[in-house]
Design a protein around this motif. Structure first.
Motif, short mmCIF file in Angstrom:
data_model
loop_
_atom_site.label_atom_id
_atom_site.label_comp_id
_atom_site.label_asym_id
_atom_site.label_seq_id
_atom_site.Cartn_x
_atom_site.Cartn_y
_atom_site.Cartn_z
N GLY A 56 -68.05 50.38 -18.08
CA GLY A 56 -67.52 49.55 -16.99
C GLY A 56 -67.71 48.08 -17.29
O GLY A 56 -68.53 47.69 -18.13
N LEU A 57 -66.94 47.26 -16.61
CA LEU A 57 -66.97 45.83 -16.89
C LEU A 57 -68.29 45.20 -16.47
O LEU A 57 -68.98 45.70 -15.57
CB LEU A 57 -65.79 45.12 -16.22
CG LEU A 57 -65.65 45.14 -14.69
CD1 LEU A 57 -66.61 44.18 -14.01
CD2 LEU A 57 -64.22 44.78 -14.30
N THR A 58 -68.60 44.10 -17.13
CA THR A 58 -69.73 43.25 -16.77
C THR A 58 -69.18 41.87 -16.47
O THR A 58 -68.55 41.25 -17.33
CB THR A 58 -70.76 43.16 -17.90
OG1 THR A 58 -71.27 44.47 -18.19
CG2 THR A 58 -71.91 42.24 -17.53
N GLN A 59 -69.39 41.39 -15.24
CA GLN A 59 -68.83 40.11 -14.85
C GLN A 59 -69.55 38.96 -15.52
O GLN A 59 -70.77 39.00 -15.75
CB GLN A 59 -68.89 39.96 -13.33
CG GLN A 59 -68.02 40.97 -12.59
CD GLN A 59 -68.09 40.82 -11.09
OE1 GLN A 59 -67.96 39.72 -10.57
NE2 GLN A 59 -68.27 41.93 -10.39
N VAL A 60 -68.78 37.92 -15.84
CA VAL A 60 -69.31 36.70 -16.46
C VAL A 60 -68.58 35.51 -15.84
O VAL A 60 -67.66 35.68 -15.04
CB VAL A 60 -69.10 36.71 -18.00
CG1 VAL A 60 -69.89 37.83 -18.64
CG2 VAL A 60 -67.62 36.82 -18.36
N GLY A 61 -68.99 34.30 -16.21
CA GLY A 61 -68.32 33.11 -15.72
C GLY A 61 -66.91 33.00 -16.26
O GLY A 61 -66.56 33.55 -17.32
N LEU A 62 -66.08 32.25 -15.55
CA LEU A 62 -64.68 32.11 -15.95
C LEU A 62 -64.59 31.45 -17.32
O LEU A 62 -65.22 30.42 -17.59
CB LEU A 62 -63.91 31.29 -14.93
CG LEU A 62 -63.86 31.86 -13.50
CD1 LEU A 62 -62.92 31.01 -12.63
CD2 LEU A 62 -63.44 33.32 -13.48
N GLY A 63 -63.79 32.06 -18.19
CA GLY A 63 -63.61 31.56 -19.54
C GLY A 63 -64.57 32.14 -20.55
O GLY A 63 -64.42 31.90 -21.75
N ASP A 64 -65.57 32.91 -20.08
CA ASP A 64 -66.55 33.49 -20.98
C ASP A 64 -66.28 34.96 -21.31
O ASP A 64 -67.04 35.57 -22.06
CB ASP A 64 -67.97 33.38 -20.38
CG ASP A 64 -68.44 31.94 -20.27
OD1 ASP A 64 -67.95 31.11 -21.05
OD2 ASP A 64 -69.29 31.65 -19.40
N ALA A 103 -58.87 48.84 -13.96
CA ALA A 103 -58.08 50.04 -13.70
C ALA A 103 -56.95 50.22 -14.71
O ALA A 103 -56.16 51.17 -14.60
CB ALA A 103 -57.51 49.99 -12.29
N GLY A 104 -56.84 49.31 -15.68
CA GLY A 104 -55.81 49.43 -16.70
C GLY A 104 -54.49 48.78 -16.35
O GLY A 104 -53.48 49.00 -17.02
N VAL A 105 -54.48 47.96 -15.30
CA VAL A 105 -53.25 47.30 -14.87
C VAL A 105 -52.93 46.11 -15.78
O VAL A 105 -53.83 45.37 -16.20
CB VAL A 105 -53.40 46.81 -13.41
CG1 VAL A 105 -52.21 45.96 -12.98
CG2 VAL A 105 -53.58 48.00 -12.47
N ASP A 106 -51.65 45.93 -16.09
CA ASP A 106 -51.19 44.71 -16.74
C ASP A 106 -51.11 43.66 -15.64
O ASP A 106 -50.13 43.57 -14.89
CB ASP A 106 -49.82 44.93 -17.38
CG ASP A 106 -49.29 43.70 -18.12
OD1 ASP A 106 -49.68 42.58 -17.76
OD2 ASP A 106 -48.47 43.87 -19.03
N VAL A 107 -52.17 42.88 -15.50
CA VAL A 107 -52.32 42.01 -14.34
C VAL A 107 -51.22 40.95 -14.29
O VAL A 107 -50.62 40.72 -13.24
CB VAL A 107 -53.71 41.34 -14.35
CG1 VAL A 107 -53.84 40.37 -13.17
CG2 VAL A 107 -54.81 42.40 -14.27
N ALA A 108 -50.94 40.30 -15.40
CA ALA A 108 -49.91 39.27 -15.40
C ALA A 108 -48.56 39.84 -15.00
O ALA A 108 -47.80 39.24 -14.23
CB ALA A 108 -49.82 38.61 -16.78
N ASN A 109 -48.23 41.03 -15.51
CA ASN A 109 -46.95 41.66 -15.18
C ASN A 109 -46.89 42.01 -13.70
O ASN A 109 -45.85 41.83 -13.04
CB ASN A 109 -46.76 42.91 -16.02
CG ASN A 109 -45.38 43.50 -15.84
OD1 ASN A 109 -44.37 42.87 -16.16
ND2 ASN A 109 -45.32 44.72 -15.32
#
Length: 314
Positions: free
Chosen positions: A262-270, A231-237
């Motif tokens: 749209g996003l394509t999900q992958v494993g963490l770190g990939d 959604a364009g959010v600065d997640v860390a902030n």
């Protein structure tokens, strides 16, 4: 005074994130290839001083919806999936489509057999069946119960305020009947939908309205970092500024975040998620880091993602 505290907190979290960035590569390098490594083995591989304890790492079982299906899974399928999840290293799970038709004693026995704890769940938030939902969760020892979406409308500012009131109603009942809080899980629409605040005139998101109008004693937020980033959010902030309202994260990684496809999900770190920033910001507030990859391709992908979190160093 609040602004000053927020700035101080923001600076402190950024310093933490810098430390994370310097050590994240090491965590990835030490990840072991075996999917069935024990928690003790994982600890030895990662070394001392890991940043995310196993007790705070969870998995949303919808990750393996392909094996479990919708609704109440068969005891055989559930036993197999829980075994794979436990072998991957997880000690906590987040259930979906709860409460099951399966007697709670049977589900609890399966969880106990695999050394797993049900930390949270997604399911119906219908008021007529809420006492049953809460009782089921309480019997499992859950602290959090909620829905995979928003339990109400967010079509207007007024609708969203009404939804916040309903969340308070759900959460207060849960709090007084054996479960700590009701959780709110976002998708992109929670941030895409915007209103003009009637008092300040500022533009606010549906998330902002829900947070402003819910009681923190009864309602918490489970930020899905993947959909928030989409959604364009600065997640860390967002976590830095509002982490005290987020007891849980849905930890996703993806590629093509914010693209037309749209996003394509992958494993963490990939993928493209900046975990140094995001997890650095979450440290100290979040109680459960709940991994999720909708329709994950394999149990190995979950084992790899567990190791990513288990070896993540702050």
């Amino acid at each position: 005074m609040r602004d000053s505290l927020d700035r101080s907190r923001h600076h402190r979290r950024r310093l933490q994130a810098t430390t994370v960035a310097a050590t994240i590569a090491l965590g990835a390098l030490v990840a072991a290839p075996a999917a069935t490594a024990s928690p003790e083995g994982a600890a030895a591989q990662c070394g001392a001083g890991r940043g995310i304890p196993d007790s705070q790492i969870s998995i949303q079982l919808y990750t393996h919806v392909g094996e479990l299906g919708s609704g109440t899974p068969t005891a055989e399928n559930l036993d197999r999936v829980l075994g794979e999840v436990a072998d991957a290293g997880f000690r906590n799970v987040e259930l979906y489509d709860q409460p099951y038709d399966m007697p709670v004693e049977e589900l609890k026995a399966l969880l106990d057999e695999h050394g797993l704890h049900a930390a949270s769940s997604h399911g119906s938030t219908d008021w007529d069946t809420w006492p049953e939902t809460v009782a089921y969760a309480a019997e499992l020892g859950q602290r959090y119960v909620g829905s995979g979406g928003i339990p109400g409308g967010i079509d207007s500012y007024e609708d969203t305020v009404e939804t916040a009131a309903y969340l308070d109603q759900l959460g207060e009942y849960a709090h007084h009947n054996g479960v700590n809080k009701v959780l709110v899980h976002n998708h992109t629409s929670t941030f895409d939908v915007k209103f003009t605040h009637p008092e300040t005139g500022e533009t606010v998101t549906a998330w902002d309205v829900l947070e402003e109008n819910t009681d923190p004693r009864y309602v918490t937020f489970e930020l899905d970092i993947g959909w928030a980033a989409e959604a364009g959010v600065d997640v860390a902030n967002l976590i830095e500024e509002h982490g005290d309202r987020m007891d849980l994260l849905h930890v996703k990684d993806a590629v093509n975040i914010g693209s037309e496809e749209g996003l394509t999900q992958v494993g963490l770190g990939d993928g493209e998620m900046d975990f140094a920033e995001v997890l650095g910001a979450a440290k100290g507030d979040v109680r459960y880091y709940t991994y999720e990859w909708d329709w994950a391709p394999s149990f190995e992908s979950s084992a790899k993602s567990f190791r990513f979190l288990d070896c993540f160093t702050f």
